[in-house]
Design a protein around this motif. Structure first.
Motif, short mmCIF file in Angstrom:
data_model
loop_
_atom_site.label_atom_id
_atom_site.label_comp_id
_atom_site.label_asym_id
_atom_site.label_seq_id
_atom_site.Cartn_x
_atom_site.Cartn_y
_atom_site.Cartn_z
N VAL A 15 -4.87 -6.64 6.36
CA VAL A 15 -4.29 -6.96 7.67
C VAL A 15 -4.61 -8.40 8.10
O VAL A 15 -3.98 -8.92 9.02
CB VAL A 15 -4.73 -5.94 8.76
N GLU A 16 -5.59 -9.00 7.41
CA GLU A 16 -5.95 -10.41 7.68
C GLU A 16 -5.31 -11.35 6.66
O GLU A 16 -5.68 -12.52 6.57
CB GLU A 16 -7.48 -10.62 7.58
N GLY A 17 -4.39 -10.85 5.85
CA GLY A 17 -3.80 -11.67 4.79
C GLY A 17 -3.00 -12.85 5.33
O GLY A 17 -2.62 -12.87 6.50
N ILE A 18 -2.76 -13.81 4.45
CA ILE A 18 -2.02 -15.02 4.87
C ILE A 18 -0.57 -14.63 5.17
O ILE A 18 0.04 -13.88 4.41
CB ILE A 18 -2.00 -16.06 3.73
N GLY A 25 4.39 -8.85 12.75
CA GLY A 25 3.29 -7.93 13.08
C GLY A 25 2.35 -7.76 11.90
O GLY A 25 2.65 -8.20 10.78
N ARG A 26 1.21 -7.10 12.16
CA ARG A 26 0.25 -6.87 11.08
C ARG A 26 0.69 -5.68 10.24
O ARG A 26 1.29 -4.74 10.78
CB ARG A 26 -1.10 -6.53 11.69
N PRO A 27 0.36 -5.68 8.96
CA PRO A 27 0.72 -4.53 8.14
C PRO A 27 -0.01 -3.26 8.61
O PRO A 27 -1.13 -3.34 9.11
CB PRO A 27 0.23 -4.91 6.74
N ASP A 28 0.65 -2.14 8.46
CA ASP A 28 0.04 -0.83 8.71
C ASP A 28 -0.60 -0.43 7.38
O ASP A 28 0.10 -0.18 6.39
CB ASP A 28 1.15 0.14 9.13
N GLU A 201 19.85 -11.15 3.74
CA GLU A 201 19.02 -10.29 2.90
C GLU A 201 18.16 -11.12 1.95
O GLU A 201 17.74 -10.64 0.89
CB GLU A 201 19.91 -9.31 2.11
N ALA A 202 17.88 -12.36 2.34
CA ALA A 202 17.19 -13.31 1.44
C ALA A 202 15.90 -12.73 0.86
O ALA A 202 15.55 -13.00 -0.30
CB ALA A 202 16.91 -14.61 2.17
N TYR A 203 15.19 -11.94 1.63
CA TYR A 203 13.93 -11.36 1.14
C TYR A 203 14.14 -10.59 -0.17
O TYR A 203 13.25 -10.56 -1.03
CB TYR A 203 13.33 -10.44 2.21
N ALA A 204 15.32 -9.99 -0.30
CA ALA A 204 15.59 -9.14 -1.46
C ALA A 204 15.85 -9.92 -2.75
O ALA A 204 16.07 -9.31 -3.81
CB ALA A 204 16.76 -8.21 -1.16
N LYS A 244 5.40 -8.42 5.53
CA LYS A 244 4.71 -9.02 6.67
C LYS A 244 3.70 -10.08 6.23
O LYS A 244 3.23 -10.88 7.02
CB LYS A 244 4.00 -7.93 7.48
N LEU A 245 3.35 -10.07 4.93
CA LEU A 245 2.41 -11.06 4.37
C LEU A 245 3.12 -11.97 3.37
O LEU A 245 2.49 -12.53 2.47
CB LEU A 245 1.25 -10.35 3.67
N ASP A 246 4.44 -12.07 3.49
CA ASP A 246 5.23 -12.92 2.57
C ASP A 246 5.20 -12.41 1.13
O ASP A 246 5.43 -13.20 0.20
CB ASP A 246 4.74 -14.38 2.57
N GLY A 247 4.89 -11.15 0.95
CA GLY A 247 4.80 -10.62 -0.42
C GLY A 247 5.97 -9.68 -0.71
O GLY A 247 6.56 -9.09 0.19
#
Ligand code: CIR
Length: 256
Positions: A15-18, A25-28, A201-204, A244-247
């Motif tokens: 949850v503290e990731g870059i 928001g923070r990851p669940d 949909e760039a993330y995909a 949420k962490l660019d991953g």
């Protein structure tokens, strides 16, 4: 074909990731663990043996194992991540890699060189390397020299707008690339069949090919349809908490 995949379960500290997108928001954490299990299951369905490493609380981004090593058919290269908080992750990967490769086939990138595996795209025996905020010129020079020593080749691709090369472009075999944003018209990739990822949909763009299936992130229907139309068998996995962490899908594993 890939036989092995290495993944690392996310740590609670994830949850503290870059992130470049705090507005998401923070990851669940509980959901992230569930998604990680589904990811491993999808990989198993593609016929690979999945090695699942224990979480590393000291490294919030350590589930993104792709950045810690580059594995080629000739050997493995331990990276030197450009993000200072991630540097120690590469040393944690070394003993794991030793379980798969003899010492003489393990190489490493050293300071002042930096390189993260998310910037390396394997196309057969050629490796495209993104020059990014995480991967510098010296890291690329070391990497290209190691490839040459292995009888493989590589070339540099400068990038401006995305975190890693594979945030924006991915090779899904059969001479086919998924391209988005700054990579849509790049001359380096003009000879490939290109599937353009819709802007919204760039993330995909970050899909992975595993043994003639393509794993696409869940929730990107236009790209999923395009990949199916191109003749691929598709599996989907929800990666909302990693986004949420660019991953994305590729970041979560080493495939070889
Ligand atoms: C980072 O900024 O390093 C992580 N939060 C995300 C890493 C994503 N890795 C990848 O694209 N290969």
């Amino acid at each position: 074909m890939f036989e092995n995949v290495i993944v690392r379960r996310p740590a609670r500290s994830m949850v503290e990731g870059i992130t470049s997108a705090p507005e998401l928001g923070r990851p669940d954490y509980t959901l992230a663990l569930k998604q990680h299990e589904a990811y491993c299951e999808a990989l198993r369905r593609c016929g690979v043996a999945v090695t699942v490493l224990e979480p590393l609380e000291a490294y919030p981004d350590s589930c993104f194992v792709e950045d810690t090593a580059v594995i080629t058919r000739k050997g493995a290269i331990i990276t030197n991540p450009g993000a200072p908080s991630r540097r120690g992750e590469a040393a944690e990967m070394l003993p794991v890699i030793r379980g798969f490769f003899p010492e003489e086939r393990i190489f490493s990138i050293g300071a002042p060189g930096t390189l993260e595996g998310g910037d390396v795209m394997m196309v057969g025996d050629h490796f495209y390397v993104g020059r990014s905020a995480r991967t510098n010129r010296e890291g690329i020079a070391q990497f290209l020299a190691i490839l040459e020593g292995m009888g493989l080749s590589g070339s540099e691709v400068p990038l401006e707008h995305v975190l890693h090369l594979k945030t924006g472009i991915n090779y899904i075999e059969r001479e086919t690339m998924l391209v988005s944003g700054e990579f849509v018209d790049r001359a380096d990739f003009a000879s490939f069949r290109r599937i353009v990822v819709p802007e919204e949909e760039a993330y995909a763009a970050n899909c992975i090919w595993v043994n003639d299936r393509v794993i696409v992130p869940e929730g990107y229907p236009r790209l999923e349809a395009k990949v199916r139309q191109a003749g691929y068998s598709v599996l989907t996995v929800d990666t909302s908490e990693y986004r949420k962490l660019d991953g994305g899908l590729s970041c979560l594993s080493l495939r070889f």
